[in-house]
Design a protein around this motif. Structure first.
Motif, PDB file in Angstrom:
ATOM      1  N   GLU A 171       0.837  -1.208   0.000  1.00  0.00           N
ATOM      2  CA  GLU A 171       0.000   0.000   0.000  1.00  0.00           C
ATOM      3  C   GLU A 171       0.872   1.258   0.000  1.00  0.00           C
ATOM      4  O   GLU A 171       0.560   2.246  -0.672  1.00  0.00           O
ATOM      5  CB  GLU A 171      -0.935  -0.001   1.202  1.00  0.00           C
ATOM      6  CG  GLU A 171      -1.775   1.252   1.350  1.00  0.00           C
ATOM      7  CD  GLU A 171      -2.730   1.525   0.184  1.00  0.00           C
ATOM      8  OE1 GLU A 171      -3.083   2.696  -0.027  1.00  0.00           O
ATOM      9  OE2 GLU A 171      -3.116   0.568  -0.523  1.00  0.00           O
ATOM     10  N   THR A 172       1.977   1.231   0.733  1.00  0.00           N
ATOM     11  CA  THR A 172       2.891   2.372   0.772  1.00  0.00           C
ATOM     12  C   THR A 172       3.442   2.658  -0.622  1.00  0.00           C
ATOM     13  O   THR A 172       3.451   3.813  -1.066  1.00  0.00           O
ATOM     14  CB  THR A 172       4.049   2.100   1.752  1.00  0.00           C
ATOM     15  OG1 THR A 172       3.509   1.860   3.061  1.00  0.00           O
ATOM     16  CG2 THR A 172       5.011   3.268   1.809  1.00  0.00           C
ATOM     17  N   PHE A 173       3.884   1.615  -1.321  1.00  0.00           N
ATOM     18  CA  PHE A 173       4.424   1.813  -2.661  1.00  0.00           C
ATOM     19  C   PHE A 173       3.334   2.209  -3.654  1.00  0.00           C
ATOM     20  O   PHE A 173       3.599   2.984  -4.584  1.00  0.00           O
ATOM     21  CB  PHE A 173       5.199   0.586  -3.132  1.00  0.00           C
ATOM     22  CG  PHE A 173       6.552   0.495  -2.489  1.00  0.00           C
ATOM     23  CD1 PHE A 173       7.588   1.326  -2.890  1.00  0.00           C
ATOM     24  CD2 PHE A 173       6.788  -0.397  -1.464  1.00  0.00           C
ATOM     25  CE1 PHE A 173       8.828   1.268  -2.288  1.00  0.00           C
ATOM     26  CE2 PHE A 173       8.035  -0.470  -0.856  1.00  0.00           C
ATOM     27  CZ  PHE A 173       9.062   0.363  -1.268  1.00  0.00           C
ATOM     28  N   ALA A 174       2.113   1.739  -3.458  1.00  0.00           N
ATOM     29  CA  ALA A 174       1.007   2.166  -4.319  1.00  0.00           C
ATOM     30  C   ALA A 174       0.775   3.667  -4.167  1.00  0.00           C
ATOM     31  O   ALA A 174       0.514   4.370  -5.157  1.00  0.00           O
ATOM     32  CB  ALA A 174      -0.266   1.392  -3.978  1.00  0.00           C
ATOM     33  N   ARG A 175       0.891   4.158  -2.957  1.00  0.00           N
ATOM     34  CA  ARG A 175       0.731   5.600  -2.734  1.00  0.00           C
ATOM     35  C   ARG A 175       1.888   6.384  -3.353  1.00  0.00           C
ATOM     36  O   ARG A 175       1.705   7.521  -3.788  1.00  0.00           O
ATOM     37  CB  ARG A 175       0.584   5.897  -1.253  1.00  0.00           C
ATOM     38  CG  ARG A 175      -0.733   5.372  -0.732  1.00  0.00           C
ATOM     39  CD  ARG A 175      -0.957   5.690   0.713  1.00  0.00           C
ATOM     40  NE  ARG A 175      -2.205   5.074   1.159  1.00  0.00           N
ATOM     41  CZ  ARG A 175      -2.885   5.478   2.213  1.00  0.00           C
ATOM     42  NH1 ARG A 175      -2.440   6.466   2.953  1.00  0.00           N
ATOM     43  NH2 ARG A 175      -3.997   4.868   2.549  1.00  0.00           N
ATOM     44  N   ALA A 176       3.081   5.775  -3.374  1.00  0.00           N
ATOM     45  CA  ALA A 176       4.230   6.434  -4.007  1.00  0.00           C
ATOM     46  C   ALA A 176       4.021   6.547  -5.511  1.00  0.00           C
ATOM     47  O   ALA A 176       4.479   7.511  -6.129  1.00  0.00           O
ATOM     48  CB  ALA A 176       5.517   5.674  -3.699  1.00  0.00           C
ATOM     49  N   VAL A 177       3.338   5.576  -6.104  1.00  0.00           N
ATOM     50  CA  VAL A 177       3.024   5.646  -7.531  1.00  0.00           C
ATOM     51  C   VAL A 177       2.030   6.784  -7.768  1.00  0.00           C
ATOM     52  O   VAL A 177       2.171   7.562  -8.714  1.00  0.00           O
ATOM     53  CB  VAL A 177       2.445   4.307  -8.039  1.00  0.00           C
ATOM     54  CG1 VAL A 177       1.871   4.452  -9.441  1.00  0.00           C
ATOM     55  CG2 VAL A 177       3.509   3.225  -8.006  1.00  0.00           C
TER      56      VAL A 177
ATOM     57  N   ALA B 268       4.180   4.605   5.762  1.00  0.00           N
ATOM     58  CA  ALA B 268       4.031   3.260   6.323  1.00  0.00           C
ATOM     59  C   ALA B 268       3.616   3.313   7.790  1.00  0.00           C
ATOM     60  O   ALA B 268       2.724   2.568   8.214  1.00  0.00           O
ATOM     61  CB  ALA B 268       5.335   2.479   6.165  1.00  0.00           C
ATOM     62  N   LEU B 269       4.234   4.190   8.565  1.00  0.00           N
ATOM     63  CA  LEU B 269       3.861   4.308   9.984  1.00  0.00           C
ATOM     64  C   LEU B 269       2.436   4.811  10.141  1.00  0.00           C
ATOM     65  O   LEU B 269       1.702   4.357  11.025  1.00  0.00           O
ATOM     66  CB  LEU B 269       4.840   5.219  10.723  1.00  0.00           C
ATOM     67  CG  LEU B 269       6.202   4.610  10.989  1.00  0.00           C
ATOM     68  CD1 LEU B 269       7.163   5.671  11.530  1.00  0.00           C
ATOM     69  CD2 LEU B 269       6.094   3.442  11.954  1.00  0.00           C
ATOM     70  N   ASN B 270       2.034   5.735   9.289  1.00  0.00           N
ATOM     71  CA  ASN B 270       0.647   6.206   9.330  1.00  0.00           C
ATOM     72  C   ASN B 270      -0.321   5.072   8.999  1.00  0.00           C
ATOM     73  O   ASN B 270      -1.389   4.968   9.611  1.00  0.00           O
ATOM     74  CB  ASN B 270       0.441   7.375   8.370  1.00  0.00           C
ATOM     75  CG  ASN B 270       1.058   8.652   8.886  1.00  0.00           C
ATOM     76  OD1 ASN B 270       1.267   8.815  10.086  1.00  0.00           O
ATOM     77  ND2 ASN B 270       1.377   9.559   7.983  1.00  0.00           N
ATOM     78  N   LEU B 271       0.040   4.222   8.045  1.00  0.00           N
ATOM     79  CA  LEU B 271      -0.814   3.082   7.716  1.00  0.00           C
ATOM     80  C   LEU B 271      -0.910   2.105   8.883  1.00  0.00           C
ATOM     81  O   LEU B 271      -1.979   1.549   9.143  1.00  0.00           O
ATOM     82  CB  LEU B 271      -0.294   2.369   6.464  1.00  0.00           C
ATOM     83  CG  LEU B 271      -0.473   3.127   5.155  1.00  0.00           C
ATOM     84  CD1 LEU B 271       0.283   2.425   4.027  1.00  0.00           C
ATOM     85  CD2 LEU B 271      -1.946   3.263   4.801  1.00  0.00           C
TER      86      LEU B 271
END
Length: 70
Positions: free
Chosen positions: A35-41, A56-59
């Motif tokens: 999910e973190t990398f999806a948000r980076a995209v 990631a910590l927020n997730l």
């Protein structure tokens, strides 16, 4: 800006390790990293390492709050 594939190669393992320490669940850590990398995209970061770890910590926090509610 580094492309997301490079970011993945550079930070995925350390991100999953940190998420695993926070969650105690390797599968959940992998899901949160994904999910973190999806948000980076969706919104490419200009300063990737701190951005990725902050997201990631927020997730993790969001995931914890969701678990408490259910």
């Amino acid at each position: 800006m580094t492309d997301v594939g490079e970011l993945f190669d550079l930070y995925h393992a350390s991100l999953v390790r940190m998420l695993y320490r926070r969650t105690g669940d390797h599968d959940r850590a992998e899901d949160l990293a994904q999910e973190t990398f999806a948000r980076a995209v969706a919104a490419p970061p200009t300063n990737p390492r701190p951005w990725l770890f902050a997201v990631a910590l927020n997730l993790v926090r969001e995931d914890g709050r969701r678990a408490v509610r259910h």
